[in-house]
Design an enzyme around this catalytic site. Structure first.
Site, PDB file in Angstrom:
ATOM      1  N   HIS A   1      -7.469  -6.229   0.349  1.00  0.00           N
ATOM      2  CA  HIS A   1      -6.401  -5.237   0.348  1.00  0.00           C
ATOM      3  C   HIS A   1      -5.202  -5.669   1.195  1.00  0.00           C
ATOM      4  O   HIS A   1      -4.059  -5.381   0.846  1.00  0.00           O
ATOM      5  CB  HIS A   1      -6.949  -3.902   0.870  1.00  0.00           C
ATOM      6  CG  HIS A   1      -5.970  -2.780   0.788  1.00  0.00           C
ATOM      7  ND1 HIS A   1      -5.600  -2.187  -0.406  1.00  0.00           N
ATOM      8  CD2 HIS A   1      -5.263  -2.131   1.759  1.00  0.00           C
ATOM      9  CE1 HIS A   1      -4.714  -1.231  -0.166  1.00  0.00           C
ATOM     10  NE2 HIS A   1      -4.485  -1.170   1.131  1.00  0.00           N
TER      11      HIS A   1
ATOM     12  N   SER B   1       0.850  -1.188   0.000  1.00  0.00           N
ATOM     13  CA  SER B   1       0.000   0.000   0.000  1.00  0.00           C
ATOM     14  C   SER B   1       0.896   1.253   0.000  1.00  0.00           C
ATOM     15  O   SER B   1       1.751   1.391  -0.869  1.00  0.00           O
ATOM     16  CB  SER B   1      -0.968  -0.057   1.185  1.00  0.00           C
ATOM     17  OG  SER B   1      -2.047   0.845   1.011  1.00  0.00           O
TER      18      SER B   1
END
Length: 297
Positions: A259, A118
């Site tokens: 995610h 991320s």
């Protein structure tokens, strides 16, 4: 304490059996943690966590990697035993701090791989740029970075500076985290945990808001972008944009999960990473053998 609870909220942050409880000695200014020390390993994997995340987010991945790979996890300032330190002012400062700490560990000729998750992906990208730019010269010791892995992230030239409006409410931050998935609902309903999580995310997002990367900025290292097929934040089209920042080999690898799939226990990403590590180490060994034969001819 709130900081420990917030760390527990980080997906993949539970400590597997056999992991060192903090990696190395806990003292301010320490950037790199090793949860499963493997000094005799063949390669190192330097890992940068997501916004608000601690180094311990990588404990499960560290345990899942083969014994001949040592995972080095970066601990950003402003959290856990570095809580008294101010947050980094920029992505470049985070990258520089980690690179300097890596060098301060002393000479290590094991091949270096770099991974970011991320927000950590753009920090890993900038760290790789620093390592390549400051490499002591070509060749004999191999590439500065053998491969860069980027996970669950838009490319560096995307508008990262729009990340996390500092004026948004705590409730908006929690809604965003809930949307991403991976954090137990009980923790998101705990006021102390939420307060610390919001503090960490706002601190890291402040660094992101100042980040601008030129469209042509690139690394020479081969690059693999990891995309989980149920990630609500990142698309295949956006992930493919990382190719503009690689002058060499580039590919996207899709894995199951959301995610935070990379940092979860039993993550399928560990197998993908291991496959690339094995391939690259074999390539380096073959190249070294060829060089030795050429030198003796």
């Amino acid at each position: 304490m709130t900081d420990n609870r917030a760390a527990a909220a980080a997906p993949g942050s539970t400590r597997p059996a056999g992991a060192s409880p903090g990696g190395a000695a806990r003292r301010p200014g320490q950037w790199i943690r090793t949860f499963h020390p493997r000094p005799g390993s063949r390669a190192r994997l330097l890992c940068f966590p997501h916004a608000g995340g601690p180094a311990m987010a990588f404990t499960a991945l560290s345990a899942a990697l083969p014994e001949d790979v040592e995972l080095l996890a970066v601990q950003y300032p402003g959290r856990q035993d570095r809580r008294s330190e101010p947050f980094a002012e920029s992505v470049t400062a985070l990258a520089r701090g980690a690179v300097d700490a890596l060098r301060a560990r002393g000479h290590d000729d094991r091949p270096l791989f770099v991974l970011g998750h991320s927000m950590g992906s753009v920090v890993a990208f900038e760290a790789t740029r620093i390592l390549e730019a400051e490499a002591p010269g070509a060749a004999a010791e191999g590439p500065a970075v053998v491969r860069l892995f980027v996970s669950a992230a838009a490319p560096p030239s995307a508008p990262w500076h729009r990340s996390g409006d500092g004026e948004e409410s705590d409730e908006a931050v929690v809604r965003h985290v809930r949307w991403l998935g991976g954090v137990p609902e009980a923790l998101l309903n705990d006021p102390e945990t939420v307060g610390e999580m919001v503090r960490l995310m706002r601190g890291d997002n402040e660094a992101l808001r100042g980040y601008h990367c030129a469209a042509g900025a690139a690394v020479a290292a081969p690059m693999t972008a990891l995309l989980a097929d149920d990630d609500p934040k990142n698309s295949a089209e956006e992930t493919a944009g990382w190719s503009c920042h690689a002058t060499g080999e580039f590919a996207v690898e899709t894995t199951p999960g959301g995610h935070f799939a990379l940092t979860e226990r039993d993550s399928p990403a560990a197998e993908v990473l291991t496959r690339h590590l094995r391939k690259d180490l074999h390539r380096l060994a073959t190249a070294a053998g060829g060089d030795e034969q050429a030198g003796s001819a």
